[in-house]
Scaffold this active site. Structure first.
Site, mmCIF file in Angstrom:
data_model
loop_
_atom_site.group_PDB
_atom_site.id
_atom_site.type_symbol
_atom_site.label_atom_id
_atom_site.label_comp_id
_atom_site.label_asym_id
_atom_site.label_seq_id
_atom_site.Cartn_x
_atom_site.Cartn_y
_atom_site.Cartn_z
ATOM 1 N N LYS A 45 0.805 -1.163 -0.056
ATOM 2 C CA LYS A 45 -0.049 -0.043 0.062
ATOM 3 C C LYS A 45 0.788 1.241 -0.095
ATOM 4 O O LYS A 45 0.577 2.303 -0.450
ATOM 5 C CB LYS A 45 -1.054 0.127 1.360
ATOM 6 C CG LYS A 45 -1.888 -1.098 1.608
ATOM 7 C CD LYS A 45 -2.773 -0.709 2.694
ATOM 8 C CE LYS A 45 -3.488 -2.125 3.269
ATOM 9 N NZ LYS A 45 -2.929 -3.109 3.909
ATOM 10 N N ASP A 105 14.406 -0.799 2.027
ATOM 11 C CA ASP A 105 14.955 -0.803 3.332
ATOM 12 C C ASP A 105 16.044 -1.929 3.211
ATOM 13 O O ASP A 105 16.978 -1.919 2.750
ATOM 14 C CB ASP A 105 13.796 -1.101 4.169
ATOM 15 C CG ASP A 105 14.009 -0.732 5.730
ATOM 16 O OD1 ASP A 105 15.199 -1.248 6.166
ATOM 17 O OD2 ASP A 105 13.553 -0.119 6.307
ATOM 18 N N LYS A 133 17.091 3.620 1.942
ATOM 19 C CA LYS A 133 17.530 3.674 3.341
ATOM 20 C C LYS A 133 18.607 2.695 3.140
ATOM 21 O O LYS A 133 18.416 1.356 3.780
ATOM 22 C CB LYS A 133 16.642 3.146 4.441
ATOM 23 C CG LYS A 133 16.899 3.654 5.677
ATOM 24 C CD LYS A 133 15.899 2.831 6.690
ATOM 25 C CE LYS A 133 14.863 3.675 7.228
ATOM 26 N NZ LYS A 133 13.996 3.131 7.837
ATOM 27 N N VAL A 155 10.528 6.017 9.610
ATOM 28 C CA VAL A 155 9.892 7.162 8.760
ATOM 29 C C VAL A 155 8.362 6.686 8.342
ATOM 30 O O VAL A 155 8.114 5.535 8.217
ATOM 31 C CB VAL A 155 10.608 7.365 7.480
ATOM 32 C CG1 VAL A 155 11.783 8.343 7.791
ATOM 33 C CG2 VAL A 155 10.911 6.477 6.705
ATOM 34 N N ASP A 161 3.684 3.766 6.745
ATOM 35 C CA ASP A 161 2.828 3.576 7.840
ATOM 36 C C ASP A 161 3.652 2.972 9.051
ATOM 37 O O ASP A 161 4.779 2.655 8.826
ATOM 38 C CB ASP A 161 1.741 2.395 7.501
ATOM 39 C CG ASP A 161 2.253 1.016 7.604
ATOM 40 O OD1 ASP A 161 3.238 0.854 6.659
ATOM 41 O OD2 ASP A 161 1.740 0.188 8.305
ATOM 42 N N ARG A 167 -0.351 7.122 7.297
ATOM 43 C CA ARG A 167 -0.116 7.098 5.929
ATOM 44 C C ARG A 167 -0.355 8.320 5.073
ATOM 45 O O ARG A 167 0.047 8.988 4.141
ATOM 46 C CB ARG A 167 -0.958 5.971 5.013
ATOM 47 C CG ARG A 167 -0.496 4.460 5.363
ATOM 48 C CD ARG A 167 -1.014 3.347 4.463
ATOM 49 N NE ARG A 167 -1.018 2.041 4.910
ATOM 50 C CZ ARG A 167 0.249 1.357 4.701
ATOM 51 N NH1 ARG A 167 1.303 1.978 4.070
ATOM 52 N NH2 ARG A 167 0.130 0.025 5.029
HETATM 53 C C1 PRP Z 1 7.303 -1.660 3.187
HETATM 54 C C2 PRP Z 1 7.521 -0.840 1.837
HETATM 55 C C3 PRP Z 1 8.258 -1.483 0.928
HETATM 56 C C4 PRP Z 1 9.105 -2.646 1.672
HETATM 57 C C5 PRP Z 1 10.465 -2.075 1.987
HETATM 58 O O1 PRP Z 1 5.863 -2.431 2.593
HETATM 59 O O2 PRP Z 1 6.453 -0.504 1.308
HETATM 60 O O3 PRP Z 1 7.430 -2.390 -0.056
HETATM 61 O O4 PRP Z 1 8.243 -2.409 3.055
HETATM 62 O O5 PRP Z 1 11.248 -2.890 2.931
HETATM 63 P P1 PRP Z 1 12.345 -4.011 2.566
HETATM 64 O O6 PRP Z 1 13.283 -3.357 1.636
HETATM 65 O O7 PRP Z 1 12.815 -4.267 3.976
HETATM 66 O O8 PRP Z 1 11.666 -5.199 2.141
HETATM 67 P P2 PRP Z 1 5.108 -3.144 3.969
HETATM 68 O O9 PRP Z 1 5.565 -4.764 3.926
HETATM 69 O O10 PRP Z 1 5.491 -2.605 5.228
HETATM 70 O O11 PRP Z 1 3.650 -2.979 3.120
HETATM 71 P P3 PRP Z 1 2.750 -1.678 3.018
HETATM 72 O O12 PRP Z 1 3.510 -1.200 1.882
HETATM 73 O O13 PRP Z 1 1.488 -2.133 2.622
HETATM 74 O O14 PRP Z 1 3.122 -0.989 4.122
#
Ligand code: PRP
Length: 183
Positions: A45, A105, A133, A155, A161, A167
């Site tokens: 999302k 990340d 990051k 962040v 989120d 968000r």
């Molecule tokens: C978050 C973000 C990326 C991912 C990055 O998504 O949107 O897709 O994590 O992290 P990584 O590089 O450590 O894999 P999340 O899984 O939290 O879902 P969301 O986008 O629905 O919040």
């Protein structure tokens, strides 16, 4: 208590974000001006707000689709277990694909997405990420277009989120550690 009380500091204001997205869009406009109908794939999302602003600055013809992945659960670090909750609705074979991410990340999510799409024989797969990051990287992943390199802090806002909240903040900020301590 307002959700704004949980923000330790603002990293990027809404004006700063818009200015940078416009610059990133211009880089993409230059590269894709003659491309064969690229397909932008937004990873839900978190990337929904970035996508909505980004496409308004793009001037090349393209199509849009969405995927949804989830790896964080309610914590502040990736679980390493990436789940695909929604997949693209059409074939990506021979398409120029652009993955739209809010943040890279550990790199685990993006690496799973790239692996999946490369196996489906896209003509090209590039990545645009609003935030990078690198201090948390566990897997090397390519980012072709990047908005900001962020410090190693949690962040939130502008799509990102914590526990599915925040968000809608119009800026990108740092969450007060007290909010997630004890998780
Ligand atoms: C978050 C973000 C990326 C991912 C990055 O998504 O949107 O897709 O994590 O992290 P990584 O590089 O450590 O894999 P999340 O899984 O939290 O879902 P969301 O986008 O629905 O919040």
């Amino acid at each position: 208590m307002s959700m704004y009380d949980d923000v330790e500091k603002i990293l990027y204001s809404k004006e700063t974000i818009q200015k940078r997205i416009q610059e990133v869009a211009n880089e993409m406009n230059a590269l894709y001006s003659d491309a064969d109908l690229p397909l932008l794939i937004c990873n839900l999302k978190g990337a929904f707000m970035f996508l909505a602003d980004l496409v308004r600055y793009l001037d090349f013809r393209h199509e849009l689709d969405f995927i949804e992945t989830s790896s964080y659960g309610a914590g502040t670090a990736s679980s390493g277990d990436v789940r695909f909750l929604l997949d693209v609705g059409e074939s990506i074979k021979d398409r120029n694909v652009i993955i739209v991410e809010d943040i890279v990340d550990s790199g685990i999510t993006l690496s799973c997405i790239l692996e999946r799409f490369e196996a489906r024989h896209a003509q090209s797969v590039r990545v645009v990420a609003l935030l990078n990051k690198p201090s948390r990287r566990e897997i090397e992943v390519p980012i072709d277009f990047c908005g900001f390199v962020v410090p190693n802090e949690f962040v939130i806002g502008y799509g990102l989120d914590y526990d599915q909240q925040y968000r809608n903040l119009p800026f990108i900020g740092v969450l007060k550690p007290a909010v997630y301590q004890g998780d």
